[in-house]
Write a protein that holds these residues in place. Structure first.
Motif, mmCIF file in Angstrom:
data_model
loop_
_atom_site.group_PDB
_atom_site.id
_atom_site.type_symbol
_atom_site.label_atom_id
_atom_site.label_comp_id
_atom_site.label_asym_id
_atom_site.label_seq_id
_atom_site.Cartn_x
_atom_site.Cartn_y
_atom_site.Cartn_z
ATOM 1 N N ALA A 42 -24.655 -14.737 14.080
ATOM 2 C CA ALA A 42 -24.766 -16.199 14.049
ATOM 3 C C ALA A 42 -23.798 -16.806 13.042
ATOM 4 C CB ALA A 42 -26.198 -16.611 13.706
ATOM 5 N N ARG A 43 -23.306 -16.000 12.096
ATOM 6 C CA ARG A 43 -22.344 -16.462 11.083
ATOM 7 C C ARG A 43 -21.167 -15.475 11.019
ATOM 8 N NH1 ARG A 43 -23.920 -19.798 6.968
ATOM 9 N NH2 ARG A 43 -22.633 -18.565 5.536
ATOM 10 N N PRO A 44 -20.321 -15.453 12.038
ATOM 11 C CA PRO A 44 -19.194 -14.508 12.037
ATOM 12 C C PRO A 44 -18.243 -14.796 10.882
ATOM 13 C CG PRO A 44 -18.945 -16.140 13.781
ATOM 14 C CD PRO A 44 -20.317 -16.333 13.217
ATOM 15 N N ALA A 45 -17.719 -13.735 10.288
ATOM 16 C CA ALA A 45 -16.838 -13.867 9.121
ATOM 17 C C ALA A 45 -15.419 -14.200 9.576
ATOM 18 C CB ALA A 45 -16.861 -12.582 8.312
ATOM 19 N N LYS A 46 -15.195 -15.458 9.941
ATOM 20 C CA LYS A 46 -13.887 -15.883 10.411
ATOM 21 C C LYS A 46 -12.984 -16.334 9.267
ATOM 22 C CE LYS A 46 -15.411 -17.232 15.038
ATOM 23 N NZ LYS A 46 -15.484 -18.319 16.047
ATOM 24 N N PHE A 47 -13.589 -16.745 8.149
ATOM 25 C CA PHE A 47 -12.818 -17.173 6.978
ATOM 26 C C PHE A 47 -12.971 -16.132 5.877
ATOM 27 C CE2 PHE A 47 -13.632 -21.209 9.119
ATOM 28 C CZ PHE A 47 -12.378 -21.803 9.081
ATOM 29 N N SER A 48 -11.865 -15.529 5.489
ATOM 30 C CA SER A 48 -11.905 -14.561 4.391
ATOM 31 C C SER A 48 -11.796 -15.305 3.060
ATOM 32 C CB SER A 48 -10.765 -13.559 4.532
ATOM 33 O OG SER A 48 -9.511 -14.218 4.367
ATOM 34 N N LYS A 49 -11.993 -14.561 1.978
ATOM 35 C CA LYS A 49 -11.847 -15.160 0.652
ATOM 36 C C LYS A 49 -10.413 -15.638 0.425
ATOM 37 C CE LYS A 49 -15.561 -12.536 -1.603
ATOM 38 N NZ LYS A 49 -15.908 -11.585 -2.695
ATOM 39 N N GLU A 50 -9.474 -14.912 1.029
ATOM 40 C CA GLU A 50 -8.060 -15.300 0.906
ATOM 41 C C GLU A 50 -7.806 -16.645 1.574
ATOM 42 O OE1 GLU A 50 -4.078 -14.432 -0.388
ATOM 43 O OE2 GLU A 50 -6.027 -13.524 -0.837
ATOM 44 N N HIS A 51 -8.413 -16.858 2.750
ATOM 45 C CA HIS A 51 -8.268 -18.138 3.444
ATOM 46 C C HIS A 51 -8.845 -19.276 2.616
ATOM 47 C CE1 HIS A 51 -8.253 -15.666 7.404
ATOM 48 N NE2 HIS A 51 -7.021 -15.852 6.961
ATOM 49 N N LEU A 52 -10.039 -19.058 2.075
ATOM 50 C CA LEU A 52 -10.700 -20.106 1.301
ATOM 51 C C LEU A 52 -9.932 -20.408 0.024
ATOM 52 C CD1 LEU A 52 -14.430 -18.993 1.727
ATOM 53 C CD2 LEU A 52 -13.231 -20.811 2.945
ATOM 54 N N ARG A 53 -9.362 -19.371 -0.606
ATOM 55 C CA ARG A 53 -8.586 -19.598 -1.820
ATOM 56 C C ARG A 53 -7.334 -20.416 -1.520
ATOM 57 N NH1 ARG A 53 -7.972 -21.511 -6.378
ATOM 58 N NH2 ARG A 53 -6.218 -20.721 -7.608
ATOM 59 N N THR A 54 -6.674 -20.141 -0.401
ATOM 60 C CA THR A 54 -5.491 -20.909 -0.022
ATOM 61 C C THR A 54 -5.852 -22.360 0.256
ATOM 62 O OG1 THR A 54 -4.562 -18.910 0.974
ATOM 63 C CG2 THR A 54 -3.517 -20.994 1.532
ATOM 64 N N LEU A 55 -6.983 -22.582 0.906
ATOM 65 C CA LEU A 55 -7.438 -23.955 1.139
ATOM 66 C C LEU A 55 -7.703 -24.677 -0.174
ATOM 67 C CD1 LEU A 55 -9.834 -23.470 4.206
ATOM 68 C CD2 LEU A 55 -7.598 -24.587 4.188
ATOM 69 N N GLU A 56 -8.231 -23.965 -1.152
ATOM 70 C CA GLU A 56 -8.457 -24.578 -2.459
ATOM 71 C C GLU A 56 -7.131 -25.014 -3.083
ATOM 72 O OE1 GLU A 56 -10.757 -22.480 -5.307
ATOM 73 O OE2 GLU A 56 -12.467 -22.158 -3.970
ATOM 74 N N ILE A 57 -6.103 -24.169 -2.969
ATOM 75 C CA ILE A 57 -4.782 -24.505 -3.517
ATOM 76 C C ILE A 57 -4.226 -25.752 -2.833
ATOM 77 C CG2 ILE A 57 -2.397 -23.712 -3.745
ATOM 78 C CD1 ILE A 57 -3.483 -20.867 -3.966
ATOM 79 N N ILE A 58 -4.378 -25.813 -1.503
ATOM 80 C CA ILE A 58 -3.878 -26.968 -0.750
ATOM 81 C C ILE A 58 -4.586 -28.241 -1.200
ATOM 82 C CG2 ILE A 58 -3.809 -28.026 1.544
ATOM 83 C CD1 ILE A 58 -3.362 -25.203 2.687
ATOM 84 N N PHE A 59 -5.897 -28.169 -1.346
ATOM 85 C CA PHE A 59 -6.645 -29.380 -1.684
ATOM 86 C C PHE A 59 -6.605 -29.699 -3.181
ATOM 87 C CE2 PHE A 59 -8.257 -28.792 2.574
ATOM 88 C CZ PHE A 59 -8.348 -30.116 3.016
ATOM 89 N N GLU A 60 -6.191 -28.762 -4.018
ATOM 90 C CA GLU A 60 -5.895 -29.106 -5.407
ATOM 91 C C GLU A 60 -4.677 -30.025 -5.458
ATOM 92 O OE1 GLU A 60 -5.458 -25.373 -7.330
ATOM 93 O OE2 GLU A 60 -7.627 -25.028 -7.549
#
Length: 327
Positions: A42-60
């Motif tokens: 029900a919660r497939p792991a489509k976003f890795s920690k690497e993806h989320l970290r890159t998104l954080e950099i973009i939104f910083e």
């Protein structure tokens, strides 16, 4: 032929068996077996920690742009910081929303689908109050937004949406567009409730008013650029950019900067009594001849020499030489 154990080896083996030392071998075998991990379908792991970290950099980067651009319109100090990033289902995101709510549905072209910008209600009321001449304070009691208030908030949303282009240019050349603003979460079902999304939370502070901005990015929207959402690609792409682009931008910005330029016609010394007695039509004799070159200053630095003249009905100077720094 197998080796025959001596009596001493047999005694040592029996002693080890009785003391439980052979259990260590069994434990090693257990550790070498493949470990089974639970997987939630029900919660497939489509976003890795690497993806989320890159998104954080973009939104910083995005946070810094909001902090520098919104004060121009609100005339208030604005501070924005990235709080967290996590992978959640859209149902989990929408279940945490209360009505009234401010949901901006943003077309994330050229990617497929849309993202959602959710702004805290108190921030929305503070923006409206500030834009209408108030101190930028939220309401004591929450109520539905009027049409006029939504038009004011829509203007701020459009500014925030346009600011998304620069932080994402390393990943994709975006042309985002605000499709609509919903105040009821039931009318913002852009994807299936079970679909995975990346939720980036920003904390925004306008004056003394503080609230959250949630950016909901569905996996279906980011699927085409998922291979670029890693820090290795992100930094590599940043380094490979042509430095000439930054040079051209800097030159363009500097070329539009206003700089004071003055030409000194000459100098003269007069007494204070003569200065106080000056009248219209009086002539002051300068220490410079008519055909002598003048000094032209850029700011407080002597940069050119020039000859006096006229351009149409205006006084002017014609540059004769450039003074280098070593001179």
């Amino acid at each position: 032929m197998a080796d025959v154990l001596s009596q001493n080896e047999i005694d040592s083996l029996l002693k080890s068996l009785g003391g439980g030392e052979l259990g260590v071998v069994e434990d090693v075998k257990v550790k070498n077996e493949k470990q089974v991990k639970n997987y939630d379908f029900a919660r497939p792991a489509k976003f890795s920690k690497e993806h989320l970290r890159t998104l954080e950099i973009i939104f910083e980067h995005y946070s810094r742009l909001i902090s520098t651009n919104l004060p121009v319109y609100l005339r208030k100090n604005v501070q924005v910081d990235v709080v967290s990033s996590e992978a959640v289902t859209y149902a989990e995101f929408s279940s945490g929303l209360t009505n009234p709510v401010l949901l901006g549905v943003v077309n994330f072209a050229p990617m497929k689908g849309s993202i959602i910008l959710e702004m805290a209600e108190n921030i929305g009321y503070a923006i409206v109050d500030r834009m209408l001449g108030g101190e930028g304070l939220p309401l004591d009691k929450m109520r539905e937004f009027s049409e006029i208030e939504l038009l004011i908030i829509e203007r701020m949303y459009n500014i925030c949406v346009n600011l998304l282009v620069e932080p994402w240019e390393t990943v994709c050349e975006l042309t985002p567009r605000l499709e609509r603003i919903e105040t009821n979460s039931q009318f913002a079902q852009v994807i299936s409730p079970t679909e995975m999304t990346a939720l980036v939370t920003l904390n925004i502070k306008i004056g003394d008013v503080e609230g959250l901005i949630n950016v909901c990015l569905p996996y279906l929207t980011l699927e085409s650029v998922m291979d670029r959402l890693n820090t290795k690609y992100w930094y590599a792409n940043m380094q490979e950019r042509d430095e000439q682009v930054y040079t051209d931008r800097m030159e363009a910005l500097v070329s539009r900067a206003p700089i004071p330029v003055k030409a000194i016609l000459g100098n003269s010394s007069i007494s204070v009594n003569d200065f106080l007695g000056l009248q219209l039509g009086d002539i002051i004799r300068l220490g410079t001849k008519v055909d002598e070159e003048l000094s032209v200053y850029v700011g407080s630095i002597q940069k050119f020499t020039a000859l006096p003249g006229a351009s149409g009905e205006n006084y002017a100077v014609r540059i004769t030489s450039v003074i280098k720094e070593e001179q």
